[in-house]
Scaffold this active site. Structure first.
Site, PDB file in Angstrom:
ATOM      1  N   ARG A  49      -3.474 -18.019 -17.326  1.00 39.36           N
ATOM      2  CA  ARG A  49      -3.932 -16.817 -16.669  1.00 39.36           C
ATOM      3  C   ARG A  49      -4.767 -17.185 -15.135  1.00 39.36           C
ATOM      4  NH1 ARG A  49      -8.602 -15.185 -18.171  1.00 39.36           N
ATOM      5  NH2 ARG A  49      -8.134 -15.185 -20.501  1.00 39.36           N
ATOM      6  N   TYR A 101       1.567   6.396  -1.344  1.00 42.03           N
ATOM      7  CA  TYR A 101       2.241   6.230  -2.279  1.00 42.03           C
ATOM      8  C   TYR A 101       1.519   7.092  -3.791  1.00 42.03           C
ATOM      9  CZ  TYR A 101       4.243   3.881  -6.543  1.00 42.03           C
ATOM     10  OH  TYR A 101       4.698   3.777  -7.604  1.00 42.03           O
ATOM     11  N   ASP A 173      -1.877  -1.558   2.909  1.00 42.96           N
ATOM     12  CA  ASP A 173      -0.642  -1.816   2.344  1.00 42.96           C
ATOM     13  C   ASP A 173       0.799  -2.008   2.928  1.00 42.96           C
ATOM     14  OD1 ASP A 173       1.732  -1.097   0.588  1.00 42.96           O
ATOM     15  OD2 ASP A 173       0.524   0.504  -0.862  1.00 42.96           O
ATOM     16  N   LYS A 198       9.142  -4.508  -4.156  1.00 43.22           N
ATOM     17  CA  LYS A 198      10.106  -3.959  -3.143  1.00 43.22           C
ATOM     18  C   LYS A 198      10.644  -5.109  -2.347  1.00 43.22           C
ATOM     19  CE  LYS A 198       8.155  -0.382  -5.180  1.00 43.22           C
ATOM     20  NZ  LYS A 198       6.940   0.138  -4.774  1.00 43.22           N
TER      21      LYS A 198
END
Ligand SMILES: *Cc1c(COP(=O)(O)O)cnc(C)c1O
Length: 382
Positions: A49, A101, A173, A198
């Site tokens: 992790r 978004y 963003d 994306k």
């Protein structure tokens, strides 16, 4: 990799030959833990992790693409945004855009508002409007540009000047532009966020997020949240994204080329009332787009002329090359109906105020042959 150009960095940054074998591709270190010689004596890796070599290679690569010092990858774009908002405390305020978004809007209003954080959703097409909402509690300005789905452009440099003067963090963003088209750190932003899902991933096969910053203190805080809260991606996904990024510059060139052709074709189409694409000279913030982006990308939204919801649905379902699906930025061309798909979590009144009407469709123009894309648009809009 600082002195190399974009395409060279996309292929090589972070991808050093594997020290044990010389493998040119970074191996998928599919492990959750690492053996220690005696307690605390290990090769820098204790538990996956916290650290994984495949993820580290990808983080170095994305940092290089944004000319940034630090990158952290997350198991989704939302996971990365969640970490940024966790920098805040109850009572803090955030200024953000009114055309975000849908998932970002949902996380701000349905999750973090419950923790005493206040969000102002404002029009940012004139950056000076931000000043009207800054007060002593303002800690973060969250910008999305181009916006989703109406392709508004926000002036990052102007936002950075306002943020600096007020001692507020500016996060951008950068999902829609990708690092190929826009580098917000160079324009004064403190944090860049990507939905790696994306353009960076680019092949519609991975969900991932990333944060990039040059600020050591912000990096330390975000890395602490990253490991403590645990939205870290696995090595297989990290490998897939490394592989995808190797062609980012080639894909983006074609996305931009095809985007320009599709936008030009649709601009004069009799079935279309309105078209949103920052490359048009009559786009309200075209000059800013030109200043802060290298090209205008393949994201285009259209409003159909006099189309009922039923007619809009019919057109959205009649494409043969474009696929009706959420998401964007992959090699495949996609069409999306924001009102019922990506932006369904925004109340209708809010949505329509931002121009996301029921007869709006969003196109993610892929990298197929342009003749086939234009023919598909022609038949679907006939
Ligand atoms: C998709 C998207 C996100 C969320 O990213 P996920 O990877 O889906 O969690 C955030 N911002 C923008 C602009 C997006 O398109």
């Amino acid at each position: 990799m600082k002195n190399y150009r974009f395409g060279t960095k996309a292929i090589h940054a972070g991808a050093d030959p594997d020290p044990s074998t010389g493998a040119i591709m970074t191996p998928i270190y599919q492990t959750s833990t690492y053996v220690q010689e005696y307690p605390g004596k290990h090769k820098g890796y204790a538990y996956a992790r916290g650290k994984n070599p495949t993820r580290e290679a990808l983080q170095k690569n994305i940092a290089a693409l944004e000319d940034g010092k630090h990158c952290l990858c997350f198991s989704s774009g939302m996971g990365s945004m969640d970490a940024v908002i966790k920098l805040l405390r109850p009572g803090d305020e955030v200024i953000t855009g009114d055309d975000l978004y849908g998932g970002s809007y949902r996380m701000f209003t349905k999750v973090f508002a419950n923790y005493g954080i206040k969000f102002h959703f404002i029009n940012m097409t004139e950056a000076s409007n931000i000043k009207n909402y800054i007060n002593a509690n303002t800690k973060l300005i969250w910008v999305e540009t181009p916006t989703n789905p109406t392709m508004q452009i926000v002036d990052i440099e102007a936002c950075a000047a306002i943020a600096k003067a007020a001692n507020v963090i500016l996060a951008v963003d950068n999902t829609f532009a990708s690092p190929y088209l826009q580098n917000p750190l160079a324009l004064g932003a403190d944090i860049i966020m990507h939905s790696v899902t994306k353009y960076l991933g680019g092949h519609s096969d991975v969900v991932m997020g990333a944060l990039v910053t040059n600020n050591d203190s912000l990096y330390e805080q975000l890395a602490f949240i990253h490991n403590s809260c645990g939205a870290t991606p696995g090595p297989m996904d990290s490998f897939l994204v490394m592989r995808g990024i190797k062609t980012l510059h080639l894909r983006m060139e074609r996305h931009c080329f095809n985007g320009r052709k599709v936008a030009a074709y649709l601009k004069t189409h009799p079935r279309i009332e309105k078209i949103y694409w920052p490359g048009f000279e009559d786009h309200p913030n075209h000059a800013i787009a030109k200043k802060q982006m290298r090209d205008f990308g393949g994201m285009i939204s259209i409003v159909l002329k006099d189309a009922s919801e039923e007619q809009t649905f019919k057109i959205a379902s009649s494409f043969q090359v474009f696929s009706l699906a959420e998401s964007l930025g992959g090699v495949e061309s996609l069409i999306n109906h924001p009102a019922t798909m990506t932006h369904a979590s925004i109340p209708k009144a809010e949505r329509e105020k931002a121009g996301v009407v029921d007869n709006l469709l969003r196109l993610s123009v892929g990298v197929e042959d342009i003749e086939d894309l234009l023919a598909d648009l022609k038949q679907a809009l006939a």
